[in-house]
Design a protein around this motif. Structure first.
Motif, PDB file in Angstrom:
ATOM      1  N   SER A  86       0.835  -1.209   0.000  1.00 22.55           N
ATOM      2  CA  SER A  86       0.000   0.000   0.000  1.00 22.55           C
ATOM      3  C   SER A  86       0.870   1.260   0.000  1.00 22.55           C
ATOM      4  N   LEU A  87       1.994   1.240   0.740  1.00 21.83           N
ATOM      5  CA  LEU A  87       2.901   2.384   0.742  1.00 21.83           C
ATOM      6  C   LEU A  87       3.592   2.524  -0.606  1.00 21.83           C
ATOM      7  N   ARG A  88       3.966   1.407  -1.199  1.00 19.47           N
ATOM      8  CA  ARG A  88       4.567   1.447  -2.536  1.00 19.47           C
ATOM      9  C   ARG A  88       3.614   2.076  -3.538  1.00 19.47           C
ATOM     10  N   ASP A  89       2.351   1.644  -3.500  1.00 22.47           N
ATOM     11  CA  ASP A  89       1.373   2.177  -4.440  1.00 22.47           C
ATOM     12  C   ASP A  89       1.138   3.671  -4.214  1.00 22.47           C
ATOM     13  N   ARG A  90       1.055   4.080  -2.951  1.00 19.74           N
ATOM     14  CA  ARG A  90       0.887   5.518  -2.652  1.00 19.74           C
ATOM     15  C   ARG A  90       2.078   6.321  -3.133  1.00 19.74           C
TER      16      ARG A  90
END
Length: 147
Positions: A86-90
């Motif tokens: 999720s942090l990668r995508d953000r």
């Protein structure tokens, strides 16, 4: 039908000297001006309206100190690490939305800036703003032991 047409088979004509593609070579490019750093930009002016009067207030500028913002000419090493998806995508979405506004040359450039900001924060909080020593030491492998 013994007369064959006079056909010549040939390649492309030689490229003219100083062709437009020559400007793509690094040695032929003009030096491009770098965009101004975010620190050099003037701070925004906050306006408030009190009783019909507008007051303008510029925030105080903190003292400047050298930053760890990556330098393009410095040699770079590849690193691999794991992070929550999720942090990668953000972070990828943020890069795509802000890369021109923040003058990021690549996703790696944005991540290097983020890591530099965290390093500077920890140096300020735990080492009086001075760099820690031992940066070339081997990092411990695996997860830390917990009691």
């Amino acid at each position: 039908m013994t007369d064959a047409p006079n056909r010549k088979i040939g390649g492309l004509a030689p490229r003219a000297e100083g062709a437009p593609l020559a400007r793509l070579m690094r040695s032929q490019r003009d030096a491009q001006a770098e965009p101004p750093a975010a620190e050099d930009a003037p701070a925004p002016i906050a306006t408030t309206e009190a009783g019909g009067a507008t007051t303008k207030k510029r925030p105080a500028t903190p003292a400047r100190r050298p930053t760890l913002t990556p330098v393009a000419e410095e040699p770079k090493d590849a690193i691999t690490f794991r992070m929550p998806r999720s942090l990668r995508d953000r972070s990828r979405a943020t890069f795509l939305a802000t890369r021109t506004a923040e003058a990021d040359t690549s996703y790696s450039d944005m991540l290097a800036k983020a890591i530099a900001a965290e390093v500077e924060r920890r140096e300020a909080a735990h080492n009086s703003g001075e760099p820690f020593t031992g940066g070339n030491a081997q990092l411990p492998a695996g997860r830390p032991f917990t009691a």
